[in-house]
Structures are given as C-alpha cells and as structure tokens.
Design an enzyme around this catalytic site. Structure first.
Site, PDB file in Angstrom:
ATOM      1  N   ASP A   8      13.381  58.063  51.713  1.00 14.36           N
ATOM      2  CA  ASP A   8      13.270  56.246  52.687  1.00 14.36           C
ATOM      3  C   ASP A   8      12.948  55.766  53.456  1.00 14.36           C
ATOM      4  O   ASP A   8      11.798  54.488  54.594  1.00 14.36           O
ATOM      5  CB  ASP A   8      13.520  54.799  51.287  1.00 14.36           C
ATOM      6  CG  ASP A   8      13.393  54.467  50.084  1.00 14.36           C
ATOM      7  OD1 ASP A   8      12.027  55.629  49.716  1.00 14.36           O
ATOM      8  OD2 ASP A   8      13.765  54.312  49.136  1.00 14.36           O
ATOM      9  N   LYS A  35       8.946  57.509  10.331  1.00 15.94           N
ATOM     10  CA  LYS A  35       8.063  58.802  10.937  1.00 15.94           C
ATOM     11  C   LYS A  35       7.686  58.242  12.465  1.00 15.94           C
ATOM     12  O   LYS A  35       7.110  57.030  11.698  1.00 15.94           O
ATOM     13  CB  LYS A  35       7.708  59.099   9.992  1.00 15.94           C
ATOM     14  CG  LYS A  35       6.445  60.220   9.951  1.00 15.94           C
ATOM     15  CD  LYS A  35       5.206  60.929   9.398  1.00 15.94           C
ATOM     16  CE  LYS A  35       5.262  62.600  10.176  1.00 15.94           C
ATOM     17  NZ  LYS A  35       3.525  61.756  11.344  1.00 15.94           N
TER      18      LYS A  35
HETATM   19  S1  IVH Z   1      10.771  66.190  13.042  1.00 18.84           S
HETATM   20  C1  IVH Z   1      10.323  70.800  11.689  1.00 18.84           C
HETATM   21  N1  IVH Z   1      11.014  63.581  12.444  1.00 18.84           N
HETATM   22  O1  IVH Z   1       5.209  63.865  12.714  1.00 18.84           O
HETATM   23  C2  IVH Z   1       9.852  68.907  11.590  1.00 18.84           C
HETATM   24  N2  IVH Z   1       9.233  64.775  13.144  1.00 18.84           N
HETATM   25  O2  IVH Z   1       3.948  65.431  11.195  1.00 18.84           O
HETATM   26  C3  IVH Z   1       9.612  68.766  12.868  1.00 18.84           C
HETATM   27  N3  IVH Z   1       7.201  62.816  13.578  1.00 18.84           N
HETATM   28  O3  IVH Z   1       4.817  66.572  15.224  1.00 18.84           O
HETATM   29  C4  IVH Z   1       8.555  67.594  12.720  1.00 18.84           C
HETATM   30  N4  IVH Z   1       8.922  61.409  13.704  1.00 18.84           N
HETATM   31  O4  IVH Z   1       5.493  64.366  16.124  1.00 18.84           O
HETATM   32  C5  IVH Z   1      10.333  64.778  12.386  1.00 18.84           C
HETATM   33  N5  IVH Z   1      11.228  61.907  12.898  1.00 18.84           N
HETATM   34  C6  IVH Z   1      10.441  62.642  12.855  1.00 18.84           C
HETATM   35  C7  IVH Z   1       9.636  62.652  13.080  1.00 18.84           C
HETATM   36  C8  IVH Z   1       8.576  63.363  13.154  1.00 18.84           C
HETATM   37  C9  IVH Z   1       7.155  61.609  14.243  1.00 18.84           C
HETATM   38  C10 IVH Z   1       6.085  63.435  14.033  1.00 18.84           C
HETATM   39  C11 IVH Z   1       6.122  65.041  14.531  1.00 18.84           C
HETATM   40  C12 IVH Z   1       5.164  65.548  14.333  1.00 18.84           C
HETATM   41  C13 IVH Z   1       4.548  65.236  13.143  1.00 18.84           C
HETATM   42  C14 IVH Z   1       4.588  66.109  11.705  1.00 18.84           C
END
Ligand code: IVH
Length: 683
Positions: free
Chosen positions: A37, A115
């Site tokens: 800055d 999720k």
């Molecule tokens: S665990 C080994 N927890 O869902 C398991 N995934 O459909 C790894 N996702 O690629 C994932 N919320 O991006 C996990 N509470 C959650 C999640 C989550 C969203 C997504 C994640 C994964 C995808 C799989």
C-alpha cells in the site's frame, strides 16, 4: 532521493506490478500488504504531482491483477470420493442392515450432516497456513483455485491452533464452497439489473464464481465454505470418530455445519432426515439431502470402499423441488426502479412445501431464450428456495394455440412509455415516482426492515395510502400524524389501535443511521452493503450528496455504474426535495460516528510549508496535513518528504531543490489534500 522522479515512478510501477503478480497470480507475496500500500500510495502521489508523467498503463489506473491464463492441475493426495445415494427409506434400511452385518454389531453409531449443494474443494494447510485449494475435478486430479479460495471470507487462511497443544504440520480439509441464498438472490438481482445472464441456482453461481480466472470477480461474489471432514494428515493424529474430527476442525476455526448430530440406528437416521427436511427452508444455504457416516473411524476402515464410494457413508437425497404446471397467462410487474418484470401466472402447484401460483421470468431476454408461451406446460422450481422460476418447458406438450408474449411498449400501470438501454436486458417505465407502481414500491422499500424499519407499513396499507393520495413520497409519511386518526382508521384492515401503532412506528423510525437512510432512498444499484460503505466513507449526508462520480469511485467496491446511478439520483430535484422534507420532519442519525482506527493516508510523511498559500492559512494547511497523518516541520532536511511552496517561497525552496526533495505548488497541494481527505473519510 537518489533517483530522479521519472526513475522513481518507473521503479515503483515495476515493483507494484511484480508484487501484484506475486500476490494474485503466483500466490507468493514477497511484501506485506502495508508495504504494498505504501508503494502504491507513493506512486499515486507522484502521479498527482507530475501529471505529465501519469500514463494509462500505470498500475494506479486499473483495478485487477493479471488474470491467470488457465488453472493448474492438482493431483489429490488422497482421492476425493463420491457417495452412494438413497432416495427412499428402504434403501436407507438396506444400508443400515449391511453395515450392522459387516461390523457384527446390533446397532451402529452414525455421525450425520446436511448434504451441502455446492462445489467440493480440498484445502491444504502446511504448518497451519492455507497454501493450496483445489476443486474435486474427477476425484483424482482437480484444479488449483487457491487464489479464488483466498477471497472466500469465512475460509481460514491460518488455522487457529491456539487452543491445541500439538502443532499441525500438514492437513487437508475437505468441504463445500457454497453461495448463501441471500447472496445468490442479490447476485441475480444485480445480474438482471445489468442485463447479464442469470444463474439458475446457488450451486451454479458458486461454481461459476469459483472457476474465475480473475480472482477479483470471485471476490465480489460472496462465497462461503463449510467443511465436512479431513483428508490426509501428517505429523499428528486426528481423533478417532468423525464427530470428534469435526469438533476438532471447529476448534481450528474451520467452519463446520451446526446441524451435525450423532444418532443411533435406522430410527436415528430417519428422524434426522425428517428434522433436516423441515429445517431445510430455514437454512441459509441450499442442501439436497443429508449424509450418514459411520462415526467410528476404525469401523469405517473395516467397511472400506466399493469402486469410488465409501461403504461407510450414504447420501439420503430430498425429492427434487420441481413440479409441472401450466402457464395461464404472462403479466408484467413494475418494480421500484421501474423495471418491467414478466411474470408467469401458473395453475397452482405444490413445490417444496408451498403452493406456487406465479413465477418470475426475469426479463425479456430470458423469456425469449426459454421461449415460454401462454399455454405451455412448464416445470417450476423454487430457486434459492425463495423465488419460484420456470426451470424448463415441455415442448412436446405445447398446445397448438399457445400464445407468444410481447413486452408492452407502455407501462401497464401508469401508461408512461418504456425505455431500454442498448446494453441492458431490462425495459423500464419512464414514469418515475409519478407511476403508482414505482411509488408504492419505493414506499415499501423505504419502510422495509433494513431501511427505516416502519413496522406495520405493509403492501395492503401502502396500496391504500397511495391510491387515496394520502402519501405520495416517503416524506409524506411523517405528515400522517396531522390527519385525523379516524381518516387512517377507516382504511381497510385498520382500527384506531393499529392506526396509532403505525403513527408510533413512523415516529420511532425518525432515529436512524446514515447507512439505513442512504439505503432507504432506493438509489438504483445501491444495496444495503453499498449504503454501509458509503456512510462509512462519507460520514455525513452532505459529503455524500456533493461527491462527484470520481470521488464516489474512491469508495471500496464502487465502480462507474454505481457512481453514475448515484449522481443521476441526486441530479433529480425531486429527490433532493424529498430528502430536505425528510430531514425537516426530524429524520436524523448520529452524524459523526466514531472513526475506526486506521492508517492515515499520509502517515509519517514529513512536510515543510514555505511561502504564502492563496487558498488557506498556514495553520489550516498544517492542520489538514496532520489530520491526514503527516508531520509538518519547520526546516528542510534529508528526512523531508515534500515541500509545499506557496507564493514568494524563500530559501526553503532552494534547499529542497538542492536536496532533490519533491516540491508541490499550491494547486498540486490542494489536489493531494482533496484526494486523500476523501479517501480517508471512511471510519
Ligand atoms: S462426505 C468419503 N459429506 O457430496 C465421502 N460429502 O455426492 C466424501 N457433499 O463430492 C464426501 N455435503 O462434495 C460428504 N456432508 C457431506 C457432504 C458431501 C456435500 C458432497 C461432496 C461429495 C458429493 C458426493
């Protein structure tokens, strides 16, 4: 100074560019922000002082770092897996049975979470410092989006290990980048205002924002991060259950979902599914289901993986929030700024827990792009869980008599002609505040919770007040008390008690803040956040109202479009009149809020004044410089940064030239003052 001025300027420009690139493109800053800055400001001052040396390619002339040409690839240390899905209770039951059988236990303990419907990322921290972030990609190889993730405000750039005894040499943190519903709505509103493409849902908006080669765009998009677990770690051990691992991450200042629980058995899973299903609408972000994970890590290891998904986890998805219905008609709504929004009237349909009877079609371009016609069967979606919109059309069901809709050429409310900027997608009513629709919306906005917060002044009431010409402008609200209470009480749905409550609420709203007041004015493109920035920057309404577009653009995040909207607003005498009336009615706020601690623009710079200034006394010049953080001394020395030379400057000027010290004439001095006074008026 050993360098000549042109040399110094060239040197500073080179250094600033180099550090910009190091910081924004290579992610390897070599200097602190404060050092950067200081260089930037020195260059700005020199360019003011020597206008002939200012060039359009100077780093002071642009905002933005050198964008990346493409994203680098990152090979994940441990693969980023996907989840098996369940769409009904039977599938969840089967999962629980399998898990119990494999583990040989009567009941399983699960850690359960929402999720998140965003974009999976993995964050790498070395010795507690965020060093790299990548997208999931194909699970094995993702894209390096470190520079963009740094702009995600709740993503810790440094783990807070203060409350832990052991250091964390290496950890990967996995989670999801999301756009909160409010940020999504605000972004799409802004996109629509600018005639830019709208995002279909927060997930697409988050993805589009994270995968920007220009990190400044990402930075303006308000993304958030939520962690759902750890990947690889080195040099220390994580706790032995998933729930404790999330707890541990939270202690490190990593954001984790508050809605996580530990439950037991199938019943526990299903109860959680129902609980989150009910909570879903109230969550600040979108989710598309819940995730069940066997809590104990050694049990997880025992269960292992099948192809690319763990056997110890399951995603239980919510049914999609889309439903089919028909378009009965297409109408046009007129908004606060006169924007004409086509709206589809729908045969009532139940989507995601509510009955939907209309859906926004956003603007003419969207309408054309989607080619929605009256009579069409459409799939309706509740985007951002709030505004219903048409997701797609079932062309195969289009009836022969389906009718195309054309935007009207006059305002459907007041009949004024409608106009459209060539580079915009939006038609606007030119009726301004003479258009009752705009007037009503302006009043509702003025009274809304985040503006002057007049409780009880809702849509029905505003409709009546405007239609009976009791209120034409926000200022008229403050004259309502002069009416006979009966006049108010005779309005539909009003009694004497609510009439009195309304008057009290109006009276109460007079004590406000400058930020709220600015927001309440309803200036186009000035939302709540911008209003706050403006209030902080200008401190007084008069400062704000008199600032020209150049000065307005010195406020963080204000570009030429917003600056122009503001100056257009104040160029309208009617607006000034309403402001004057509001102030006369007693609307007020604490004018000089306490200034936040800040580094002043001329901090520690040493000035010497010589000669006479035509525009101010020497005392005033001294005071103004000191207010900006400078020191004013009596004699020129090697330490002097600037000599301000008025008329009939004496020996000090000669000394300055001898020592090669920068000399400002009166005009340059005034310019320096005004630039810095305005930029330090924040706080
Ligand atoms: S665990 C080994 N927890 O869902 C398991 N995934 O459909 C790894 N996702 O690629 C994932 N919320 O991006 C996990 N509470 C959650 C999640 C989550 C969203 C997504 C994640 C994964 C995808 C799989």
């Amino acid at each position: 100074m050993s360098e000549s001025v042109p040399q110094r300027i060239a040197h500073l420009r080179g250094e600033i560019e180099r550090h910009n690139y190091q910081y924004h493109t290579l992610d390897a800053p070599l200097v602190t922000d404060a050092e950067f800055d200081a260089m930037f400001r020195e260059l700005q001052i020199l360019e003011i002082q020597y206008p002939s040396l200012a060039t359009p390619d100077s780093p002071t002339q642009r905002v933005g770092a050198v964008p990346l040409l493409s994203f680098a690839k990152v090979v994940h240390r441990s693969p980023m897996l996907s989840l098996n899905n369940a769409f009904n209770e039977d599938e969840v039951r089967a999962f629980d049975v399998r898990t119990r059988e494999t583990l040989g236990v009567a009941e399983v303990e699960y850690s359960v979470e929402p999720k998140f419907d965003g974009l999976a990322v993995t964050l790498t921290y070395r010795d507690g410092i965020f060093v790299q972030g990548a997208t999931r990609g194909d699970g094995e190889v993702g894209e390096d989006v470190t520079h963009n993730l740094r702009t995600v405000r709740n993503l810790p750039l440094r783990l807070d290990s203060g409350r832990l005894t052991k250091p964390i040499p290496f950890i990967e943190i996995r989670g999801e980048v999301l756009m909160f519903k409010v940020d999504f709505i605000a972004l799409n509103r802004q996109q629509a205002d600018r005639g830019d493409r709208l995002f279909a849902n927060p997930r697409n908006a988050a993805a589009g924002s994270l995968r920007q080669l220009n990190s400044r765009i990402t930075s303006s998009r308000h993304l958030s991060f939520l962690a759902y677990g750890a990947g690889a770690v080195e040099g220390f051990m994580l706790p032995e259950t998933h729930a404790e691992q999330l707890e541990y991450l939270q202690k490190l200042s990593v954001p984790v979902p508050q809605e996580r629980r530990v439950v037991h058995g199938l019943e526990g899973l299903l109860a959680y599914y129902r609980e989150i299903g009910e909570l879903r609408r109230k969550l600040p972000y979108e989710i598309d289901g819940v995730v069940y994970k066997v809590n104990n890590i050694s049990q997880q290891i025992k269960l292992g993986y099948v192809s690319r998904a763990p056997r110890f986890a399951l995603a239980h998805k919510f049914p999609a929030e889309e439903a089919l219905t028909t378009v009965l008609d297409i109408e046009v709504q007129v908004g606060r700024t006169g924007a004409l929004t086509p709206v589809a009237r729908l045969a009532p349909v139940f989507v995601g827990g509510v009955t939907v009877t209309n859906a926004t079609l956003h603007n003419e371009e969207e309408l054309r792009r989607k080619d929605i016609r009256i009579g069409d069967t459409v799939s309706v979606r509740r985007a951002g869980d709030v505004i219903p919109e048409v997701a797609r059309i079932l062309l195969e069901r289009r009836p022969a008599n389906a009718r195309e809709f054309n935007m009207p050429r006059t305002c459907p409310v007041c009949g004024a002609h409608v106009t459209k900027q060539p580079d915009e997608a939006i038609w606007r009513c030119s009726g301004g505040l003479f258009c009752p629709a705009q007037r009503k919306q302006a009043l509702l906005h003025f009274a809304s919770r985040r503006a002057l917060d007049i409780e009880g002044l809702g849509e029905k009431l505003v409709d009546q007040l405007v239609e009976q010409q009791l209120v034409l402008t926000p200022a008229d609200l403050y004259n309502l008390y002069k009416l006979n209470l009966q006049t108010l009480a005779q309005l539909e749905r009003m009694g004497e008690k609510s009439a009195q409550n309304l008057l009290d609420a109006i009276e109460h709203s007079k004590q406000t803040t400058l930020a709220r007041f600015i927001y309440a004015l309803g200036i186009r493109n000035v939302g709540e956040a911008t209003a706050k920035e403006l209030a902080r920057h200008f401190a007084t309404l008069d400062n704000f109202m008199t600032a020209d577009e150049t000065r307005l653009q010195l406020v963080p995040d204000i570009g030429p479009i917003v600056a122009q909207s503001i100056s257009t607003f104040f160029a309208e005498p009617h607006n000034i009149e309403v402001i004057t009336q509001l102030r006369a009615a007693g609307v007020q706020w604490p004018e000089q809020a306490e200034k936040a601690v800040q580094v002043l623009p001329l901090n520690a710079k040493i000035f010497v004044l010589t000669g006479t200034l035509a525009s101010m006394s020497r005392d005033e010049a001294k005071l103004r410089l000191e207010t900006l953080g400078a020191r004013v001394t009596g004699s020129v020395s090697q330490k002097t940064d600037y000599v301000v030379a008025g008329a009939e400057a004496g020996t000090k000027l000669g000394k300055a030239q001898q020592l090669n010290i920068a000399v400002l004439d009166e005009q340059q001095f005034l310019q320096l003052l005004s630039t810095n006074e305005i930029s330090s008026a924040s706080g």
